[in-house]
Design a protein around this motif. Structure first.
Motif, PDB file in Angstrom:
ATOM      1  N   ARG A  68      -0.035  -0.517  -4.712  1.00 28.63           N
ATOM      2  CA  ARG A  68      -1.433  -0.075  -4.743  1.00 28.63           C
ATOM      3  C   ARG A  68      -1.561   1.348  -4.218  1.00 28.63           C
ATOM      4  O   ARG A  68      -1.240   1.633  -3.058  1.00 28.63           O
ATOM      5  CB  ARG A  68      -2.309  -1.030  -3.945  1.00 28.63           C
ATOM      6  N   HIS A  91      -6.508  -6.899   0.246  1.00 26.88           N
ATOM      7  CA  HIS A  91      -5.515  -5.826   0.398  1.00 26.88           C
ATOM      8  C   HIS A  91      -6.144  -4.464   0.115  1.00 26.88           C
ATOM      9  O   HIS A  91      -5.478  -3.554  -0.393  1.00 26.88           O
ATOM     10  CB  HIS A  91      -4.306  -6.058  -0.508  1.00 26.88           C
ATOM     11  N   ASN A 127      -6.096   6.888   0.606  1.00 28.19           N
ATOM     12  CA  ASN A 127      -4.960   6.608   1.488  1.00 28.19           C
ATOM     13  C   ASN A 127      -3.670   7.329   1.093  1.00 28.19           C
ATOM     14  O   ASN A 127      -2.728   7.366   1.877  1.00 28.19           O
ATOM     15  CB  ASN A 127      -4.690   5.095   1.528  1.00 28.19           C
ATOM     16  N   SER A 143      -4.312   4.648  -3.741  1.00 24.25           N
ATOM     17  CA  SER A 143      -5.729   4.984  -3.701  1.00 24.25           C
ATOM     18  C   SER A 143      -5.902   6.424  -3.258  1.00 24.25           C
ATOM     19  O   SER A 143      -5.073   6.956  -2.502  1.00 24.25           O
ATOM     20  CB  SER A 143      -6.494   4.048  -2.761  1.00 24.25           C
ATOM     21  N   HIS A 180      -8.050  -1.368   1.991  1.00 26.17           N
ATOM     22  CA  HIS A 180      -8.242  -0.844   3.338  1.00 26.17           C
ATOM     23  C   HIS A 180      -9.164   0.376   3.299  1.00 26.17           C
ATOM     24  O   HIS A 180      -8.720   1.531   3.305  1.00 26.17           O
ATOM     25  CB  HIS A 180      -6.892  -0.493   3.967  1.00 26.17           C
ATOM     26  N   PHE A 232      -8.704   3.599  -7.270  1.00 21.76           N
ATOM     27  CA  PHE A 232      -7.491   2.826  -7.054  1.00 21.76           C
ATOM     28  C   PHE A 232      -6.674   2.763  -8.338  1.00 21.76           C
ATOM     29  O   PHE A 232      -7.232   2.759  -9.448  1.00 21.76           O
ATOM     30  CB  PHE A 232      -7.821   1.401  -6.601  1.00 21.76           C
ATOM     31  N   ASP A 250      -3.253   0.430  -9.442  1.00 21.16           N
ATOM     32  CA  ASP A 250      -2.211  -0.548  -9.138  1.00 21.16           C
ATOM     33  C   ASP A 250      -1.097  -0.456 -10.171  1.00 21.16           C
ATOM     34  O   ASP A 250      -1.372  -0.444 -11.385  1.00 21.16           O
ATOM     35  CB  ASP A 250      -2.775  -1.968  -9.160  1.00 21.16           C
ATOM     36  N   CYS A 280       5.688   2.778   1.780  1.00 23.11           N
ATOM     37  CA  CYS A 280       4.519   1.898   1.673  1.00 23.11           C
ATOM     38  C   CYS A 280       4.423   0.974   2.888  1.00 23.11           C
ATOM     39  O   CYS A 280       5.333   0.907   3.713  1.00 23.11           O
ATOM     40  CB  CYS A 280       4.603   1.066   0.392  1.00 23.11           C
ATOM     41  N   GLN A 283       0.847  -1.188   0.000  1.00 25.20           N
ATOM     42  CA  GLN A 283       0.000   0.000   0.000  1.00 25.20           C
ATOM     43  C   GLN A 283       0.887   1.245   0.000  1.00 25.20           C
ATOM     44  O   GLN A 283       1.625   1.487   0.955  1.00 25.20           O
ATOM     45  CB  GLN A 283      -0.904   0.002   1.233  1.00 25.20           C
ATOM     46  N   ASN A 306       1.255  -4.583   7.644  1.00 23.52           N
ATOM     47  CA  ASN A 306       1.084  -3.182   8.013  1.00 23.52           C
ATOM     48  C   ASN A 306       2.364  -2.542   8.514  1.00 23.52           C
ATOM     49  O   ASN A 306       2.334  -1.551   9.249  1.00 23.52           O
ATOM     50  CB  ASN A 306      -0.031  -3.019   9.058  1.00 23.52           C
TER      51      ASN A 306
END
Length: 352
Positions: free
Chosen positions: A259, A326, A264, A261, A328, A247, A249, A195, A180, A200
């Protein structure tokens, strides 16, 4: 002479039957019993396609009830033989492959769809009308889930018939690493992103822009519970789509998926990619990120038909439930849209 032919078949003397039919086909080529025995000879000689053609022509062209009954019995025998051969072949494919859960994906048909539907119907043993509806004209369609060995068998049959498709295991989708992205720390000459991994944990990942082999863009619906009124003005609670999360990718060749978004990404950190960062507008900043990526990666393939694909996969819970999404997003309850996006991106990762 027809009695002699029948007697030859009775004692399984197919050589004599062939010689007699050779003469009869010259003298009485259109006689329904001559045609039937020709079909029968094809059948016992394992020329099943020719036999089926003869039997079906008899059903269309003759009114002799006894011949019609024999032709129908012949078609039934051919169907039973085909089914037995199919099951044997599937068993062999299953034995040669691990019993993993897999999926079979149909790709768009760019040839005559009517002909393709007839072939598809024959292979999958469904009616041509349903087959035509199932064959996609655009994007991918998840057609079937099951043991990968069986799907490989059907997939190879479809490919031989000119129907584009591919298959994979759910385990292979699960094996792809997904990070992420919080923000770009550097963008030149190499790119470095801050990332989080699957656990996490925060870290950095550096890659060359030339390593990016593809990208996937998609919208995931954000659901909210709302209060509405029915025709009698009675209050009802229902779930509606209130917004969409965007999103993107990036597929790093042979390594992972990065990824990004709009919900985030930390626009105010790292490289100031957003051209209008002073405006506190997520959409403007997100569009700036996408424009930047398009500029850096003008030649890569972009997969952007996720919503259409999702329509064919949301009901396949047996395929989606094992997949870690994956994704969130703050959700009141889980939704199949999230693992569907992971599946779509994972398929594109391997197809790219």
């Amino acid at each position: 002479m027809l009695d002699q032919v029948a007697a030859a078949f009775e004692r399984q003397d197919y050589q004599t039957a062939s010689e007699l039919l050779s003469k009869l086909s010259q003298d009485s080529p259109d006689h329904p019993w001559v045609q039937f025995y020709i079909g029968r000879l094809h059948e016992v000689s394992s020329r099943h396609t020719e036999a089926e053609k003869v039997y079906r022509q008899l059903l269309q062209n003759t009114t002799n009830t006894k011949v019609i009954a024999q032709a129908r019995q012949g078609l039934a025998r051919l169907s039973a033989i085909e089914q037995a051969e199919r099951q044997q072949a599937i068993a062999q494919f299953k034995a040669a492959n691990q019993t993993q859960l897999g999926i079979l994906i149909l790709e768009p048909i760019h040839t005559d769809k009517t002909i393709a539907a007839q072939k598809f119907a024959q292979i999958m043993q469904i009616d041509p009308y349903t087959a035509r509806l199932l064959l996609p004209s655009r994007g991918w369609r998840l057609y079937r889930t099951g043991e990968i060995g069986e799907l490989i068998y059907y997939g190879e049959q479809l490919k031989l018939a000119g129907i584009p498709c591919f298959w994979t295991t759910i385990a292979s989708i699960q094996a792809i690493r997904v990070f992420q992205v919080s923000h770009f720390q550097e963008i030149s000459p190499q790119a470095t992103v801050i990332c989080r991994n699957e656990a996490n944990q925060v870290g950095s990942l550096t890659f060359n822009w030339s390593e990016v082999k593809g990208s996937v863009n998609g919208l995931l619906p954000i659901f909210e519970e709302v209060v509405d009124q029915d025709a009698r003005r009675k209050l009802l609670r229902k779930t509606q789509t209130q917004d969409y999360a965007q999103f993107c990718d990036l597929h790093i060749k042979d390594r992972c998926i990065l990824r990004l978004s709009d919900s985030n990404y930390q626009f105010q950190k790292g490289e100031k990619i957003a051209t209008q960062a002073n405006l506190n507008t997520v959409r403007i900043n997100w569009n700036s990120i996408l424009a930047f990526l398009d500029q850096q990666l003008p030649q890569i393939k972009t997969w952007s038909d996720f919503t259409h694909f999702a329509e064919s996969v949301l009901d396949h819970t047996e395929a989606l439930s094992p997949i870690s999404s994956h994704i969130h997003l703050l959700r009141r309850e889980e939704t199949s849209w999230d693992p569907a996006f992971q599946l779509y991106s994972g398929l594109a990762f391997y197809r790219g």
